[in-house]
Design an enzyme around this catalytic site. Structure first.
Site, short mmCIF file in Angstrom:
data_model
loop_
_atom_site.label_atom_id
_atom_site.label_comp_id
_atom_site.label_asym_id
_atom_site.label_seq_id
_atom_site.Cartn_x
_atom_site.Cartn_y
_atom_site.Cartn_z
N HIS A 21 0.80 -1.22 0.00
CA HIS A 21 0.00 0.00 0.00
C HIS A 21 0.83 1.27 0.00
CE1 HIS A 21 -3.31 -2.73 0.85
NE2 HIS A 21 -4.09 -1.76 0.43
N GLY A 22 2.10 1.15 0.33
CA GLY A 22 2.92 2.35 0.29
C GLY A 22 4.26 2.10 0.92
#
Lengths: 471, 448
Positions: free
Chosen positions: A318-319
């Site tokens: 997600h990041g």
């Protein structure tokens, strides 16, 4: 380009629709869609489109060689090569800065942190391409001999930049043969506009509440109730934003004759975390299940290790930031906890309690997801547990809650299958309506009204007054 | 089955036609240059440059053009606003609302002047540059209207605006550390000024402290507490002026605007009486000054931020009192101190949305008022915009009044004090100004 922009809606989309709908040959349709998709990508990423072309080419070539290889070792070699090359590109473009920052935590290490801008959609299209090569190795699909068609699969603009992660196996047939029907077009249009409305009418407004509560200059001094409101609004924002985007992607797919799988199934009605993850971003969790968890041994061998790895990777995906890793590991712990202490007694636990537990856990999770800055995360939790001078609910919090409670309740209602349920209950009269001219008029009116309101909201967001004058 | 098919055809066709009609109208309808409502110029189709194409900037610029020139844009914006007020009713029946103040964006165009000065008065812009030394101002002539001012971005430093009882107020949150830092800066200045010069500190509370229910000023929202923190941290030699109590005592009078973040001429007057008590002066009574009322109404900064209907329907008015003295006032605007203007204090010709500029011409780098008094005292006021309504009253007493705005003045105020024999220095700031980064940065620069 994004779907929720005027230029997409009024220039790009009608041109694509007319061009494709007027063409009967699949070959030509594919050529039009490929051109449109590359243009769509290049609009926002004129340079990194090369990376997309190269990644796709490499995986496609590996696929060809994999097909030609005679030995298992050879086949495996090309599979591993494809995986290593595509993942290294993802690693380099997405995680270099993060890795250097972590390395810098070691004593006496102080490397300059490189600033590499993230190519749009790289996490999605890398994974999509991987499903092709892995399934090919497993013998579940046939080789795609045309690079253009493989590129079309990876870059198809409805799902290119924000999912869902469409597996090659799911669209394999439709790349060669598909039918665009009036029914499909009309279903696609309604689905698309529903998603657009979710994004511009609900998610965008929720983001304003989030900003009021969590981004104000005096964030460190807000009361507990304001901080909670901000996180509730963020839960609404991220669900309607993301699922709205998936709806738009699925709707666009339908308009062009593609059938993508559902990506969200009302996640906020889950009664356990385990269930939540079966309903949230389904294409990602099934990707990790089928391509990481099960190959590692699944439930049979090293179950704890496998689960840990999957959630670590889910967070990281997600990041490139520590908070996303924490978010993933948070779910690892929750799921372990649930598996041991809740799932065995699930039948005995009242559903309401299950809902409360799940929503609470998800909200806490969103706080880890929202704050990329650990200091601000800490401030948030300090505000929740030690309200400080502003107290639990100061007047600002009470006004904010009063102002937004109706919106939050309505949004909450829309995140349940209420509409779906109504449609099912009314299926007989609805079917009759659908076959009557009145039904057609109503549906058309609905489509036009949704389009009008969403357009008004989009145009209004370009209202940009110049406010301050010097005194 | 047939009806079903034709129903789908209807849906698909009307969707496509709607997209196409709008899309084609966009090409046909002539472009517009400015949006008066937004006070900015609209984007046209950009020049396409190779470098822009590579960074994706071309796409961004094209989308800006596309959005700004969208067909029936104003109507769509109205519809969008109407939808918002129905779907997200964030204004309750009692007019209580919290607004998010958006970040400033876009290219400003000058706001259309709502009122023109009378034709008999000189109404030209700046006079020719007349001198380079602020201590040697040119001979006074009939002052023309000051030139319009450029916008700056730091007038409002908070993000939350509260509207209660037809009055807009900015929410305040103090920060102990910043308040102490502010006091520290004043202490440092005092040490540099030395024993011959008396330093005063006046912090003006804002409307929310005086007019909002108690809950809005508890904890660090209490400006009384926060002003107390500053005063406590000031050296004993620095005199803190207690304007707070005077204003609170008179809060049933018209001392603050309701649509603007400033105090009125009357509010500034009560602060002035407090200053006089601290400075050992006899404040001039209101009856002894010439009263004037500015024609028309005034919608101030907080209206412009919120566009709130309740405010629009209840605009402010502006009044003032002229000092009892013969004076000349000169202002310097630019950092090189080469451009000077004659300023007329309490200028009734300045009306409409510029009303607050009437008192002393708005924020200038330096304003110098020379009076016919000879009490042997000269004062320097270092201020933010709250000072503008305040300084004319000082012309009732001091031989010379120097007014400096740290956001624009770039020279040493210590030198200004020494060169001109200034005896009193007043730092006048409003509550938000004590943590305004631009003001503080400017103050550090000139207080060196």
């Amino acid at each position: 380009m994004v779907f929720s922009s005027l230029i997409f809606l009024y220039v790009f989309l009608p041109i694509c629709l007319i061009a494709v709908w007027l063409t009967s040959s699949i070959r030509l349709q594919n050529a039009i869609l490929l051109t449109a998709s590359l243009f769509f990508y290049a609009w926002g990423e004129p340079v990194y489109i090369i990376l997309l072309l190269i990644t796709t080419l490499v995986i496609w070539l590996c696929g060809l060689f994999l097909g030609k290889a005679r030995t298992t070792a050879g086949r495996r070699g090309f599979l591993v090569a494809a995986i290593i090359i595509s993942l290294s590109s993802l690693l380099y473009f997405k995680y270099t800065g993060f890795l250097v920052e972590i390395f810098n935590l070691l004593p006496f290490v102080n490397l300059p942190v490189p600033r590499i801008s993230l190519p749009i959609g790289i996490s999605f299209y890398t994974f999509q391409a991987l499903t092709y090569i892995i399934d090919l190795y497993r013998g579940e699909i046939k080789i795609q001999r045309s690079y253009a068609r493989f590129l079309l699969y990876v870059s198809l603009f409805p799902q290119l930049i924000a999912g869902p992660i469409v597996r090659y196996a799911d669209v394999e047939k439709e790349l060669h043969r598909r039918k665009i029907t009036l029914e499909g077009m009309s279903a696609g249009i309604t689905r698309f506009l529903g998603g657009l409305a979710k994004k511009v009418l609900i998610a965008n407004y929720a983001s304003e509440i989030v900003e009021l509560c969590l981004e104000s200059e005096h964030f460190a001094q807000v009361s507990s109730a304001t901080a909670i409101l901000g996180m509730v609004a963020f839960a609404i924002q991220i669900y309607f934003d993301f699922s709205g985007y998936s709806d738009m992607a699925i709707g666009l797919g339908l308009m062009f004759g593609f059938h993508f799988l559902e990506n969200f199934r009302y996640p906020y009605i889950a009664t356990t975390i385990t269930e939540f993850w079966r309903r949230w971003h389904i294409s990602l969790s099934t990707f990790f299940r089928d391509y990481v968890y099960i190959p590692l041994g699944g439930n049979r061998r090293f179950r704890l290790r496998n689960t840990f790895l999957v959630w670590f990777l889910t967070g990281l995906w997600h990041g490139a930031n520590i908070n996303f890793v924490l978010w993933g590991l948070y779910y690892f712990l929750l799921l372990m906890f649930e598996r041991a202490l809740i799932l065995p007694y699930k039948e005995k636990i009242p559903r309401l309690l299950g809902h409360l537990w799940t929503m609470l856990a998800v909200l806490v999770g969103w706080s880890l997801f929202y704050f990329t800055d650990m200091g601000r995360l800490q401030t948030f939790w300090t505000r929740i547990f030690s309200p400080g001078l502003a107290g639990f609910a100061d007047i600002e919090a009470r006004i904010l809650w009063k102002q937004h409670i109706l919106f939050i309740l309505v949004a909450a209602l829309f995140s349940t299958p209420l509409l779906h349920w109504l449609r099912k209950r009314l299926s007989r009269p609805l079917r009759q309506l659908q076959t009557s001219p009145l039904g057609g008029i109503l549906q058309t009116a609905g489509v036009l009204i949704l389009l009008l309101i969403s357009t008004a909201a989009l145009v209004a967001s370009s209202y940009n007054p110049f406010l301050y004058f010097r005194f | 089955m047939k009806t079903r098919q034709s129903n789908h055809t209807m849906t698909v066709l009307s969707f496509l036609v709607a997209l196409l009609v709008i899309g084609v109208l966009h090409l046909i309808i002539p472009e517009e240059d400015i949006s008066l409502d937004e006070g900015r110029s609209l984007n046209h189709f950009p020049k396409l440059i190779y470098a822009d194409a590579l960074t994706g900037q071309s796409a961004v610029k094209i989308e800006k053009w596309y959005n700004d020139q969208f067909p029936f844009r104003q109507s769509f914006i109205q519809a969008g606003k109407a939808w918002r007020s129905v779907a997200y009713p964030n204004l309750n029946a009692d007019g209580l609302a919290i607004y998010l103040i958006p970040d400033e964006q876009g290219v400003p165009i000058p706001e259309p002047e709502p009122t023109e000065p009378p034709a008999t008065e000189p109404s030209t812009g700046p006079t020719e540059p007349q001198g380079t030394d602020p201590t040697d101002p040119p001979e006074p002539t009939e002052p023309p209207l000051p030139p319009p001012l450029d916008p700056v971005d730091d007038v409002i430093s908070t993000k939350l605006l509260l509207i209660i009882n037809q009055r807009a107020m900015e929410r305040y949150y103090g920060n102990e550390e910043r308040l102490k830092t502010y006091a520290g800066k004043l202490n440092t200045l005092d040490q540099k000024l030395g024993d011959g010069v008396q330093l005063y500190s006046l912090i003006a509370p804002t409307a929310i402290e005086l007019f909002a229910p108690d809950e809005h000023h508890s904890g660090y929202s209490s400006q009384k507490l926060c002003i107390g923190i500053v005063n406590e941290a000031l050296d004993d030699k620095v005199i803190s002026v207690n304007a707070y109590d005077k204003l609170l005592f008179n809060r049933d009078r018209y001392i603050y605007y309701r649509t603007d973040h400033h105090w009125t001429g009357l509010g500034a007057y009560y602060a002035y009486t407090a200053f006089c008590e601290s400075a050992g002066l006899q404040a001039t009574a209101l009856e002894d000054m010439e009263h004037y009322q500015i024609e028309g109404t005034y919608l101030g900064s907080l209206y412009r931020v919120s566009k709130n209907e309740v405010l629009k329907n209840n605009p402010d008015t502006t009044e003032g009192w002229k000092p009892n003295a013969e004076y000349t006032a000169t202002a310097w605007d630019n950092s090189e101190m080469t451009v000077t203007y004659k300023i007329r204090l309490n200028d009734e010709r300045i009306k409409g949305s510029n009303s607050y500029l009437n008192f002393s011409g708005g924020d200038r780098a330096l304003l110098k008022i020379e009076t016919d008094h000879t009490i042997g005292r000269k004062i320097l006021v270092v201020k933010d915009s709250f000072g503008n309504a305040f300084v004319p009253y000082l012309a009732n007493h001091f031989d010379e009044v120097y007014v400096v705005d740290p956001r624009y003045y770039v020279r040493s105020i210590n030198k200004l004090v020494a060169d001109n024999g200034i005896t009193d220095v007043l730092i006048l700031n409003y509550m938000f100004g004590t943590s305004n980064a631009t003001w503080l940065k400017g103050f550090d620069l000139i207080a060196k």
